[in-house]
Design an enzyme around this catalytic site. Structure first.
Site, mmCIF file in Angstrom:
data_model
loop_
_atom_site.group_PDB
_atom_site.id
_atom_site.type_symbol
_atom_site.label_atom_id
_atom_site.label_comp_id
_atom_site.label_asym_id
_atom_site.label_seq_id
_atom_site.Cartn_x
_atom_site.Cartn_y
_atom_site.Cartn_z
ATOM 1 N N ILE A 202 40.884 28.658 41.186
ATOM 2 C CA ILE A 202 41.364 29.526 42.252
ATOM 3 C C ILE A 202 41.691 30.869 41.617
ATOM 4 O O ILE A 202 42.544 30.933 40.723
ATOM 5 C CB ILE A 202 42.601 28.886 42.925
ATOM 6 C CG1 ILE A 202 42.203 27.523 43.519
ATOM 7 C CG2 ILE A 202 43.193 29.806 43.992
ATOM 8 C CD1 ILE A 202 43.347 26.565 43.699
ATOM 9 N N HIS B 99 39.708 37.107 33.316
ATOM 10 C CA HIS B 99 39.862 37.014 34.776
ATOM 11 C C HIS B 99 40.781 35.836 35.095
ATOM 12 O O HIS B 99 40.400 34.675 34.949
ATOM 13 C CB HIS B 99 38.483 36.844 35.439
ATOM 14 C CG HIS B 99 38.474 37.145 36.915
ATOM 15 N ND1 HIS B 99 37.492 37.898 37.522
ATOM 16 C CD2 HIS B 99 39.336 36.783 37.902
ATOM 17 C CE1 HIS B 99 37.745 37.977 38.834
ATOM 18 N NE2 HIS B 99 38.865 37.305 39.083
ATOM 19 N N PHE B 100 41.978 36.188 35.529
ATOM 20 C CA PHE B 100 43.004 35.208 35.840
ATOM 21 C C PHE B 100 42.498 34.150 36.824
ATOM 22 O O PHE B 100 41.816 34.463 37.797
ATOM 23 C CB PHE B 100 44.202 35.953 36.451
ATOM 24 C CG PHE B 100 45.255 35.060 37.025
ATOM 25 C CD1 PHE B 100 46.055 34.293 36.200
ATOM 26 C CD2 PHE B 100 45.445 34.985 38.397
ATOM 27 C CE1 PHE B 100 47.036 33.469 36.738
ATOM 28 C CE2 PHE B 100 46.424 34.163 38.940
ATOM 29 C CZ PHE B 100 47.212 33.404 38.107
ATOM 30 N N HIS B 101 42.828 32.880 36.576
ATOM 31 C CA HIS B 101 42.485 31.808 37.514
ATOM 32 C C HIS B 101 43.429 30.636 37.337
ATOM 33 O O HIS B 101 43.971 30.417 36.258
ATOM 34 C CB HIS B 101 41.028 31.369 37.340
ATOM 35 C CG HIS B 101 40.652 30.998 35.948
ATOM 36 N ND1 HIS B 101 40.409 31.933 34.956
ATOM 37 C CD2 HIS B 101 40.495 29.795 35.354
ATOM 38 C CE1 HIS B 101 40.106 31.324 33.833
ATOM 39 N NE2 HIS B 101 40.157 30.019 34.030
ATOM 40 N N ILE B 102 43.620 29.909 38.412
ATOM 41 C CA ILE B 102 44.470 28.717 38.394
ATOM 42 C C ILE B 102 43.565 27.488 38.411
ATOM 43 O O ILE B 102 42.628 27.415 39.208
ATOM 44 C CB ILE B 102 45.406 28.686 39.630
ATOM 45 C CG1 ILE B 102 46.295 29.929 39.642
ATOM 46 C CG2 ILE B 102 46.248 27.410 39.646
ATOM 47 C CD1 ILE B 102 47.118 30.097 40.919
#
Ligand SMILES: [Zn+2]
Length: 169
Positions: free
Chosen positions: A64, A121-124
């Site tokens: 996400i 790129h930040f993601h969960i």
């Protein structure tokens, strides 16, 4: 108690691709909506994208991410943060309906040294768990965890999303 190590041979391709200096796959996916099925994109929202991880730690492993190419939480706005967390919730709903996990791990890795495969790129990570599998990052010693093809699962999740009006933001 015996601790089993992760044996996820499909991940080697991913690890190799990182050293080749490949572009950001999240941005690539964002820019190519015509390839959403091929790229395993589940949902697109105003500020975010939800993608099935092609190199999963467990069946149904979702990523996400915000639309903006930002590396960490410090750069995430309150609006983005709220939407991202809502998407964690909505993704859990969809996965629960589709593959009935017993639990979930929700995680974030910052920096290569912390295990981030894509630190730019930040993601969960949202990883479904079942009784009897082992710790996060060290799932079962057989490949049955990926017994359901990713494409099949994507289709199932899409149908569930349609039926249950997910994501409900
Ligand atoms: Zn990016």
């Amino acid at each position: 108690m015996e601790r089993k190590n992760l044996w996820a041979p499909w991940r080697i391709k991913y690890i190799q691709s990182l050293s080749e200096g490949s572009d950001c796959f999240i941005c690539h996916n964002l820019e190519n909506p015509q390839d959403d099925d091929k790229n395993l994109v589940l949902w697109r929202t105003d500020k975010s994208i939800v993608i099935l991880n092609r190199f999963p730690y467990n069946n149904g492993h979702l990523l996400i991410a915000p639309v903006r190419h930002i590396p960490d939480l410090e750069k995430v706005t309150n609006e983005e943060l709220l939407e991202l967390m809502k998407l964690v919730r909505e993704s859990q709903k969809a996965l629960s309906l589709a593959i009935k996990p017993h639990g979930f791990n929700v995680g974030m890795n910052f920096g290569r040294c912390a295990g981030a495969g894509l630190p730019e790129h930040f993601h969960i990570h949202l990883v479904p768990r079942w009784d009897g599998d082992t710790n996060f990052m060290s799932v079962c010693s057989d490949t049955d965890v990926i017994s359901q093809s990713l494409t099949e699962l994507l289709e199932q999740l899409k149908q569930i999303s349609k039926k249950h009006n997910l994501p409900d933001l």
